[in-house]
Design a protein around this motif. Sequence first.
Motif, PDB file in Angstrom:
ATOM      1  N   TYR A 196     -21.951  86.114  89.102  1.00 55.20           N
ATOM      2  CA  TYR A 196     -20.661  87.446  89.905  1.00 55.20           C
ATOM      3  C   TYR A 196     -19.731  86.735  91.254  1.00 55.20           C
ATOM      4  CZ  TYR A 196     -19.505  91.365  93.097  1.00 55.20           C
ATOM      5  OH  TYR A 196     -19.333  92.241  93.746  1.00 55.20           O
ATOM      6  N   ALA A 197     -18.792  86.923  90.020  1.00 57.59           N
ATOM      7  CA  ALA A 197     -17.607  86.152  90.262  1.00 57.59           C
ATOM      8  C   ALA A 197     -16.970  87.070  91.650  1.00 57.59           C
ATOM      9  CB  ALA A 197     -17.297  85.205  89.422  1.00 57.59           C
ATOM     10  N   ASP A 198     -17.013  87.863  91.966  1.00 59.06           N
ATOM     11  CA  ASP A 198     -15.918  88.648  92.510  1.00 59.06           C
ATOM     12  C   ASP A 198     -15.397  88.098  93.745  1.00 59.06           C
ATOM     13  OD1 ASP A 198     -16.572  91.482  94.245  1.00 59.06           O
ATOM     14  OD2 ASP A 198     -14.999  91.950  92.922  1.00 59.06           O
ATOM     15  N   ARG A 199     -16.134  87.621  94.503  1.00 58.22           N
ATOM     16  CA  ARG A 199     -16.074  86.803  95.112  1.00 58.22           C
ATOM     17  C   ARG A 199     -14.353  86.015  95.112  1.00 58.22           C
ATOM     18  NH1 ARG A 199     -16.760  81.665  97.561  1.00 58.22           N
ATOM     19  NH2 ARG A 199     -17.993  81.152  96.516  1.00 58.22           N
ATOM     20  N   ASN A 200     -14.644  85.375  94.189  1.00 58.56           N
ATOM     21  CA  ASN A 200     -13.393  84.824  93.506  1.00 58.56           C
ATOM     22  C   ASN A 200     -12.025  85.466  92.849  1.00 58.56           C
ATOM     23  OD1 ASN A 200     -14.616  82.488  94.413  1.00 58.56           O
ATOM     24  ND2 ASN A 200     -15.445  82.517  92.697  1.00 58.56           N
ATOM     25  N   GLN A 201     -12.173  86.507  92.591  1.00 63.92           N
ATOM     26  CA  GLN A 201     -11.210  87.051  91.687  1.00 63.92           C
ATOM     27  C   GLN A 201     -10.487  88.378  92.906  1.00 63.92           C
ATOM     28  OE1 GLN A 201     -13.320  88.417  88.602  1.00 63.92           O
ATOM     29  NE2 GLN A 201     -14.243  86.682  87.656  1.00 63.92           N
ATOM     30  N   ARG A 202     -10.756  88.143  94.182  1.00 64.56           N
ATOM     31  CA  ARG A 202     -10.830  89.823  94.509  1.00 64.56           C
ATOM     32  C   ARG A 202      -9.599  89.811  94.914  1.00 64.56           C
ATOM     33  NH1 ARG A 202     -13.835  89.086  99.426  1.00 64.56           N
ATOM     34  NH2 ARG A 202     -15.615  89.500  98.132  1.00 64.56           N
ATOM     35  N   PRO A 203      -8.533  90.951  94.363  1.00 65.82           N
ATOM     36  CA  PRO A 203      -6.883  90.498  94.568  1.00 65.82           C
ATOM     37  C   PRO A 203      -6.918  90.617  96.050  1.00 65.82           C
ATOM     38  CG  PRO A 203      -7.325  92.810  94.337  1.00 65.82           C
ATOM     39  CD  PRO A 203      -8.855  92.093  93.748  1.00 65.82           C
ATOM     40  N   PRO A 204      -5.221  90.035  96.366  1.00 69.41           N
ATOM     41  CA  PRO A 204      -4.975  89.305  97.882  1.00 69.41           C
ATOM     42  C   PRO A 204      -4.754  91.087  98.228  1.00 69.41           C
ATOM     43  CG  PRO A 204      -3.218  89.220  96.266  1.00 69.41           C
ATOM     44  CD  PRO A 204      -4.798  89.347  94.989  1.00 69.41           C
ATOM     45  N   PRO A 205      -4.763  91.279  99.739  1.00 70.86           N
ATOM     46  CA  PRO A 205      -4.804  91.998 100.536  1.00 70.86           C
ATOM     47  C   PRO A 205      -3.099  92.948  99.692  1.00 70.86           C
ATOM     48  CG  PRO A 205      -5.229  90.288 101.692  1.00 70.86           C
ATOM     49  CD  PRO A 205      -4.819  89.599 100.598  1.00 70.86           C
TER      50      PRO A 205
END
Length: 138
Positions: free
Chosen positions: A121-130
């Motif tokens: 679960y790699a969402d932490r590294n792939q979150r789009p910038p604000p």
Amino acid sequence: GGGGGGGGAYAQPLSVPSQGPTYGYGSGGGAAASNRMAPQPVATRDQLKIFVGGLSQNTTRDSLNLYFSQFGYADSFIMLDKSTGRSRGFGFVNFQDEHVLNAVLQMQHEVDGTPITVSAYADRNQRPPPRQEGGGGG
């Protein structure tokens, strides 16, 4: 009539970091580099999480916990359909030990007689910038 208007003057963000924007576009999301960083307890929750899919309708949070806890501490969460309360066939498992997580990802798993898929679960590294939009006007 008239009146109204005003406002908006203090809608600007006041807490701008002095070193400029810090969107992590330099890291490229390589997980191998993360072990050189100082441990960050806050970040480990998503870091040690896996996605599980292909779950049987019979699989519950308890049976997932029971299965994965043979490898080490495991805290499972199954996504349910809001209207029916039935399993949507996927969920997540949190671990406390990175070695356990890595071992689990290397293996094939079967829960309640159904082969399931596991992935990091790699969402932490792939979150789009604000998103910088809105505001303006005036």
